[in-house]
Design an enzyme around this catalytic site. Sequence first.
Site, PDB file in Angstrom:
ATOM      1  N   HIS A  34       0.774  -1.234  -0.027  1.00 43.38           N
ATOM      2  CA  HIS A  34      -0.033  -0.031  -0.183  1.00 43.38           C
ATOM      3  C   HIS A  34       0.937   1.259   0.060  1.00 43.38           C
ATOM      4  CE1 HIS A  34       0.984   0.151   4.108  1.00 43.38           C
ATOM      5  NE2 HIS A  34       0.542  -0.915   4.557  1.00 43.38           N
ATOM      6  N   GLU A  35       0.362   2.331   0.134  1.00 44.42           N
ATOM      7  CA  GLU A  35       0.981   3.860   0.121  1.00 44.42           C
ATOM      8  C   GLU A  35       2.165   3.926   1.005  1.00 44.42           C
ATOM      9  OE1 GLU A  35       0.642   5.851  -2.559  1.00 44.42           O
ATOM     10  OE2 GLU A  35       2.039   7.187  -1.652  1.00 44.42           O
ATOM     11  N   HIS A  37       3.856   1.376   2.049  1.00 42.77           N
ATOM     12  CA  HIS A  37       5.189   0.664   1.559  1.00 42.77           C
ATOM     13  C   HIS A  37       5.982   1.409   0.443  1.00 42.77           C
ATOM     14  CE1 HIS A  37       2.745  -2.798   2.969  1.00 42.77           C
ATOM     15  NE2 HIS A  37       4.040  -3.392   3.242  1.00 42.77           N
ATOM     16  N   GLN A 149       7.917   3.223  10.623  1.00 45.39           N
ATOM     17  CA  GLN A 149       7.680   3.789  12.380  1.00 45.39           C
ATOM     18  C   GLN A 149       6.501   2.877  12.848  1.00 45.39           C
ATOM     19  OE1 GLN A 149       7.354   8.119  13.074  1.00 45.39           O
ATOM     20  NE2 GLN A 149       6.009   7.168  14.936  1.00 45.39           N
ATOM     21  N   ALA A 177       2.679   6.272   7.198  1.00 45.45           N
ATOM     22  CA  ALA A 177       1.722   6.981   6.307  1.00 45.45           C
ATOM     23  C   ALA A 177       0.173   6.634   6.677  1.00 45.45           C
ATOM     24  CB  ALA A 177       2.074   6.222   4.867  1.00 45.45           C
ATOM     25  N   SER A 186      -2.251  -0.136   6.744  1.00 47.81           N
ATOM     26  CA  SER A 186      -1.650  -1.190   6.876  1.00 47.81           C
ATOM     27  C   SER A 186      -2.378  -2.091   6.063  1.00 47.81           C
ATOM     28  CB  SER A 186      -2.094  -1.683   8.497  1.00 47.81           C
ATOM     29  OG  SER A 186      -2.074  -3.144   8.617  1.00 47.81           O
ATOM     30  N   SER A 187      -1.480  -3.181   5.820  1.00 45.16           N
ATOM     31  CA  SER A 187      -2.238  -4.207   4.769  1.00 45.16           C
ATOM     32  C   SER A 187      -3.523  -5.078   5.466  1.00 45.16           C
ATOM     33  CB  SER A 187      -1.002  -5.521   4.504  1.00 45.16           C
ATOM     34  OG  SER A 187       0.100  -5.010   4.063  1.00 45.16           O
ATOM     35  N   ARG A 188      -3.450  -5.100   6.958  1.00 41.44           N
ATOM     36  CA  ARG A 188      -4.452  -5.549   7.611  1.00 41.44           C
ATOM     37  C   ARG A 188      -5.749  -4.651   7.433  1.00 41.44           C
ATOM     38  NH1 ARG A 188      -0.082  -7.941  10.720  1.00 41.44           N
ATOM     39  NH2 ARG A 188      -0.297  -9.998  10.708  1.00 41.44           N
TER      40      ARG A 188
END
Lengths: 283, 283
Positions: A34-35, A37, A149, A177, A186-188
């Site tokens: 996502h943004e 990363h 972070q 972010a 978060s991917s989650r």
Amino acid sequence: MKQISSIAELRKKITNLKRQGNTIAFVPTMGALHEGHLSLMRLAQEKADKVVVSIYVNPEQFGPNEDFDSYPRQMEDDLKACEAEGVSIVFNPDDEIMYGSGKKYFKIKVDTLNEHMDGGSRPGFFEGITLVVNKLFNIVEPDFAIFGQKDIQQFQILSRMAKEFNHGVELVMAPIARANDGLALSSRNAYLSDQQRKIAPGLYRALKYVEKQIRDGVMEPKLLLNHQQDELEAKGFKNDYLNVFSMETMQPVEELESGNTYILAGAAYLGKTRLIDNIIIDL
Amino acid sequence: MKQISSIAELRKKITNLKRQGNTIAFVPTMGALHEGHLSLMRLAQEKADKVVVSIYVNPEQFGPNEDFDSYPRQMEDDLKACEAEGVSIVFNPDDEIMYGSGKKYFKIKVDTLNEHMDGGSRPGFFEGITLVVNKLFNIVEPDFAIFGQKDIQQFQILSRMAKEFNHGVELVMAPIARANDGLALSSRNAYLSDQQRKIAPGLYRALKYVEKQIRDGVMEPKLLLNHQQDELEAKGFKNDYLNVFSMETMQPVEELESGNTYILAGAAYLGKTRLIDNIIIDL
């Protein structure tokens, strides 16, 4: 961009890049990019000549009742995103390549830094992370490694490991972010229902509220933290932790002192989805 | 030959050597170099373009009642010996450089491979060795690392560690260098009195005797080993262990099977001096 799953091929490619005088910045990920990363990759581009991204959902860092099976996987989209960011190499090994078969004899033992926060809530989590990142650092041998972070305990533990193990890599922390409403990416977050997604920024708002009180002079924030946890429960969260920790030792701190650096951090569930967030406070 | 004590300087020098296309063979030592070490260096010369030798008496691998303080140190002679062997770099850091000050948070946990043999007799020994060699591998990043068969448990443990941690180094085992009377060369032989030195080859003779019996068909050597231990005691040794171990698992084996590889190994004291020796048996 080169997509590589073999360790030998990756080493060869990286050796060649280094022989040509290139420095390497490494962004280890579990995919579902996502943004957040992408911001790590952009920081990597600023730091070094070539960027290597790994995409590997590491089974060793998931507990038996955690979401390893359901963790989002979207390799095709991830590869497109890396290509668009100008990444030189994507390393996406499988479990056989990373861990082989047969008995494993070696683990990395982390002392005290993993007792609290996510380490306290997720037994074996940081053993799994140090195991795989130690391997990845040895395979990629990067000059820089970029971590977010959001996983600040991970950042602190891996920074110390890199130092004590002489990995010769400089860890760089990228800021969190956030979505427009403040939710840490978060991917989650993909697990959240529409209703949960609306509630989710409450965790960050609770942290921001406590941060303001601390900056306004509250040096014993325990009652404040307890109250915010009650508020979160009332909104529909199930709390894991909400506390202030020493940036140095990762231990909870009851009485703050000026001159120190603290992490104000929280973890809470919405349904089965575990959200984490934090704010660094230099007092 | 370059003598280097700084990690940053060593990295820079090795990076340059590698950029010029050189392969690196690494010989980690604790100094007090003897003919056995020199044979490792010669093997290193055969394997790679440049040889790096480290000389560092690693405090982490000595127990509180062991011989760290009295361990022989003879840097000037050692440097001359390395120079004569055509070594490119001698790395001789001090404790501050290797371990720094302040709390250490990371250890390497070795499972079962260190339960018996020297690991069984010397608690913490292999934790100390894996800690320092993991560091040295990360600093030197060698293509080959040469270790002696005399410390065969060390060789097996470090080989597995290098594989599981993806150090990308090939470990090479050098045969045991022996005095004319069969005594395995060791820096600790310097501790022996003239009288003890005369008795010392008895350990190897005991191993040779048991080896012959095994090669002649004895598949359950327990009684034989017990008897040899009695003989050693009678000669003035104080036994630590004398046994057959699986080369694969490092566990003691009571009943041998053809098709397997075993280590026939012994450790015994003469006075305060601990001698070790072993023979590899492919059945």
